[in-house]
Design a protein around this motif. Sequence first.
Motif, PDB file in Angstrom:
ATOM      1  N   THR A 247       0.827  -1.213   0.000  1.00  0.00           N
ATOM      2  CA  THR A 247       0.000   0.000   0.000  1.00  0.00           C
ATOM      3  C   THR A 247       0.858   1.260   0.000  1.00  0.00           C
ATOM      4  OG1 THR A 247      -1.703  -1.193   1.217  1.00  0.00           O
ATOM      5  CG2 THR A 247      -1.801   1.209   1.310  1.00  0.00           C
TER       6      THR A 247
ATOM      7  N   ASP B 151       1.648  -4.752  -9.244  1.00  0.00           N
ATOM      8  CA  ASP B 151       1.225  -5.110  -7.891  1.00  0.00           C
ATOM      9  C   ASP B 151       1.151  -6.627  -7.882  1.00  0.00           C
ATOM     10  OD1 ASP B 151      -0.205  -5.801  -5.615  1.00  0.00           O
ATOM     11  OD2 ASP B 151      -1.500  -4.046  -5.692  1.00  0.00           O
TER      12      ASP B 151
ATOM     13  N   TYR C 112      -0.017 -11.107  -4.669  1.00  0.00           N
ATOM     14  CA  TYR C 112      -0.522 -12.496  -4.639  1.00  0.00           C
ATOM     15  C   TYR C 112       0.353 -13.444  -5.454  1.00  0.00           C
ATOM     16  CZ  TYR C 112      -4.629 -10.156  -2.770  1.00  0.00           C
ATOM     17  OH  TYR C 112      -5.477  -9.396  -1.989  1.00  0.00           O
TER      18      TYR C 112
ATOM     19  N   SER D 161       2.320  -9.494   3.327  1.00  0.00           N
ATOM     20  CA  SER D 161       0.980  -9.628   3.927  1.00  0.00           C
ATOM     21  C   SER D 161       0.293 -10.924   3.542  1.00  0.00           C
ATOM     22  CB  SER D 161       0.069  -8.488   3.458  1.00  0.00           C
ATOM     23  OG  SER D 161       0.414  -7.282   4.053  1.00  0.00           O
TER      24      SER D 161
HETATM   25  C1  LIG Z   1      -4.033  -6.094  -5.071  1.00  0.00           C
HETATM   26  C2  LIG Z   1      -3.626  -5.700  -3.698  1.00  0.00           C
HETATM   27  N1  LIG Z   1      -2.554  -4.923  -3.531  1.00  0.00           N
HETATM   28  C3  LIG Z   1      -2.144  -4.549  -2.312  1.00  0.00           C
HETATM   29  C4  LIG Z   1      -2.816  -4.942  -1.175  1.00  0.00           C
HETATM   30  C5  LIG Z   1      -2.340  -4.475   0.156  1.00  0.00           C
HETATM   31  O1  LIG Z   1      -1.111  -5.058   0.452  1.00  0.00           O
HETATM   32  P1  LIG Z   1      -0.288  -4.662   1.750  1.00  0.00           P
HETATM   33  O2  LIG Z   1      -0.911  -5.322   2.922  1.00  0.00           O
HETATM   34  O3  LIG Z   1       1.075  -5.176   1.457  1.00  0.00           O
HETATM   35  O4  LIG Z   1      -0.321  -3.167   1.862  1.00  0.00           O
HETATM   36  C6  LIG Z   1      -3.948  -5.747  -1.289  1.00  0.00           C
HETATM   37  C7  LIG Z   1      -4.701  -6.156  -0.095  1.00  0.00           C
HETATM   38  O5  LIG Z   1      -5.812  -6.596  -0.137  1.00  0.00           O
HETATM   39  C8  LIG Z   1      -4.366  -6.130  -2.582  1.00  0.00           C
HETATM   40  O6  LIG Z   1      -5.437  -6.901  -2.766  1.00  0.00           O
END
Ligand SMILES: Cc1ncc(COP(=O)(O)O)c(C=O)c1O
Length: 398
Positions: A95, A196, A199, A229
């Motif tokens: 994020t 991003d 996953y 995460s």
């Molecule tokens: C596509 C995507 N990017 C980023 C994040 C957030 O990731 P992080 O916890 O590393 O900030 C999420 C969380 O749901 C997500 O679905």
Amino acid sequence: MLAARTSVFTESVIREMSRLAAEHGAVNLAQGYPDFPAPRAIKDAAIAAINADVNQYAITWGAKKLRDAIARKALAFNGIVAEPERDITVTCGATEAMMAVMLAIIEPGDEVIVFEPFYENYSPDAALAGAKLVYVPLVAPEYQFDPATLRAAFGPRTKAIVVNTPHNPTGRVFTRTELECIAALCREFNVLAITDEVYEHIIFDGRQHLSLAALPGMAENTVTISGFSKTFSITGWRLGYAIARPPWSVGLRKVHDFLTVGAPAPLQEAAAAALDFGPEIYAELRADYERKRSLLLEALQGAGFVCSVPEGAYYIMADIRQVTDLSDVDFAQYLIREIGVAPVPGSSFYNNPDLGRAYVRFTFSKSEATLAEAARRLPALRAGGGRRQLSAIATEGD
Ligand SMILES: Cc1ncc(COP(=O)(O)O)c(C=O)c1O
């Protein structure tokens, strides 16, 4: 008066659904966080770091040990060559990395391309940075994009494209052909790719995760974002990272420095240790989520939803038209209040909400017990009678 830039986005719909779920005792399949324990070894490593008094600010770009470990992982898993001293920045989650990149690169009037539906953060990220988002549809039920439509989205003001694979909310995993199409356009129009890949390890049916930065000529003009995460079930630890060459890494490091100074120091030690765990942890993660995917798919299909089978990530987009005449928002409320299962309305993943009215998103990032409880509750949807009747009940309830 608040600044105008805060007025163009609202509170997260996903967190609002979570709150409603708690209020009504619904099984929360809205917010994508695990309700099961993180691996013992990563927790032990964090505890050991705290006991060893790793309490002070880490290096702003991230603890050296962690950046070195990320560089090894990036090469082995993603095929990306990264110089830890120059190219890797540890952030407070993916994020923060996304926000920092946007703030570092956007000038007023710049455009950023995103595939629609999209993860809800990109819209506020763009708004806060002053970018105009340009949307390219991923068309249900396959959620593929049309290359001609993508090309038409590139123009003289295009600064960047956000590429999320495996994709939230659809579960799409972009193929090599799709990524090559994106890469060719980025090269032709001299556009920065921001990926991003949070996953990247949650991917099904023997598919391989591919990183855009590993394609020919892309390393210089891609910011690769990922994090800990999702892979280690530690969404609350707030640990992510960006891999980028200069000048992009220089810009995002400057913003990161003054946004957060750095990510939590003892947890960085644990993340470094986690990257040295063996490959079985990833195989287990994939197998666990594949099983959870089956459990939820079966429950949803049994209740009458038409679902696109996710190729990766941990969400299912469910077409609600066989189940109800209600809109996604009203149906989500009904499901929470009357059936006791919380989804997210599909419209919250679209710029044009009408495109998402026929869908709700469920997550399977939950224990098998939680998913079994949802499966136990969902048949009440059918027991409630026909779809007309369901609409009537929900309207009366409002
Ligand atoms: C596509 C995507 N990017 C980023 C994040 C957030 O990731 P992080 O916890 O590393 O900030 C999420 C969380 O749901 C997500 O679905």
